[in-house]
Design an enzyme around this catalytic site. Structure first.
Site, PDB file in Angstrom:
ATOM      1  N   LYS A  38       0.829  -1.208   0.000  1.00 27.82           N
ATOM      2  CA  LYS A  38       0.000   0.000   0.000  1.00 27.82           C
ATOM      3  C   LYS A  38       0.866   1.262   0.000  1.00 27.82           C
ATOM      4  CE  LYS A  38      -3.701  -2.314   2.606  1.00 27.82           C
ATOM      5  NZ  LYS A  38      -3.980  -3.145   1.492  1.00 27.82           N
ATOM      6  N   CYS A  39       1.840   1.271  -0.878  1.00 26.30           N
ATOM      7  CA  CYS A  39       2.823   2.350  -0.941  1.00 26.30           C
ATOM      8  C   CYS A  39       2.744   3.023  -2.305  1.00 26.30           C
ATOM      9  CB  CYS A  39       4.216   1.733  -0.720  1.00 26.30           C
ATOM     10  SG  CYS A  39       5.615   2.841  -0.958  1.00 26.30           S
ATOM     11  N   GLY A  40       3.174   4.254  -2.381  1.00 23.60           N
ATOM     12  CA  GLY A  40       3.233   4.947  -3.662  1.00 23.60           C
ATOM     13  C   GLY A  40       4.145   4.245  -4.659  1.00 23.60           C
ATOM     14  N   THR A  42       4.370   0.899  -4.795  1.00 21.67           N
ATOM     15  CA  THR A  42       3.840  -0.453  -5.014  1.00 21.67           C
ATOM     16  C   THR A  42       3.739  -0.815  -6.500  1.00 21.67           C
ATOM     17  OG1 THR A  42       2.707  -0.454  -2.884  1.00 21.67           O
ATOM     18  CG2 THR A  42       1.882  -2.001  -4.530  1.00 21.67           C
TER      19      THR A  42
END
Length: 168
Positions: A38-40, A42
């Site tokens: 859930k990361c930028g 990803t």
């Protein structure tokens, strides 16, 4: 860890909690990435999978990517190991190994990451991982050859990987 002399000295755990002897990758070039769902960054899973497929097609059984999920940066990988595996496969078609979720910094950091950071400190000599999707390149000799920040796109690593693959 103090006695570790190469990447092959470690046995991190897979999603089921079973040891994965990194010695099994002896003679291969390995890209280690701390991942998050859930990361930028990803979407880099897509680039990593493309890189993995291209390299393994050109160099069968000589290259592997190992993903180590981590929830230390903004709690961006809160799921269970099973949920993380499922997410990677369903959303990005990931076929490279995703191991058990680990810490990469602090007292509870996985020994693999303690060693990687000691061998190849980051910017200004900092021995910490700054964010998700940092990448470490391990040569066929089990030594850290390079390290890249989260912002480095997987496709930009091709020449560095090819260079390591060409070494005897």
């Amino acid at each position: 860890m103090a006695s570790a002399t190469s990447f092959y000295d470690f046995k991190p755990l897979n999603k089921k909690g079973v040891e994965v002897p990194l010695e099994d990758y002896k003679g291969k070039v390995v890209l280690v990435v701390n991942t998050a769902s859930k990361c930028g960054f990803t979407p880099q899973f897509a680039g990593l999978e493309k890189l993995y497929k291209e390299m393994t097609e050109k160099h069968p059984d000589q290259f592997v990517i190992l993903g180590f999920p981590c929830n230390q940066f903004g709690s961006q990988d809160p799921g269970s190991d099973e949920e993380i595996q499922s997410f990677c496969q369903i959303n990005y078609g990931v076929t490279f190994p995703i191991l058990k979720k680990v810490d990469v910094n602090g007292d509870s950091a996985d020994p693999v990451f303690k060693w990687l950071k000691a061998e190849k400190p980051g910017l200004l000599g900092l021995k910490m991982v700054k964010w998700n999707f940092e990448k470490f390149l391990i040569g066929k000799d089990g030594q850290v050859k390079n390290r890249w920040a989260s912002t480095t796109k997987p496709e930009s690593l091709v020449s560095a990987i090819e260079e390591e693959l060409s070494k005897e």
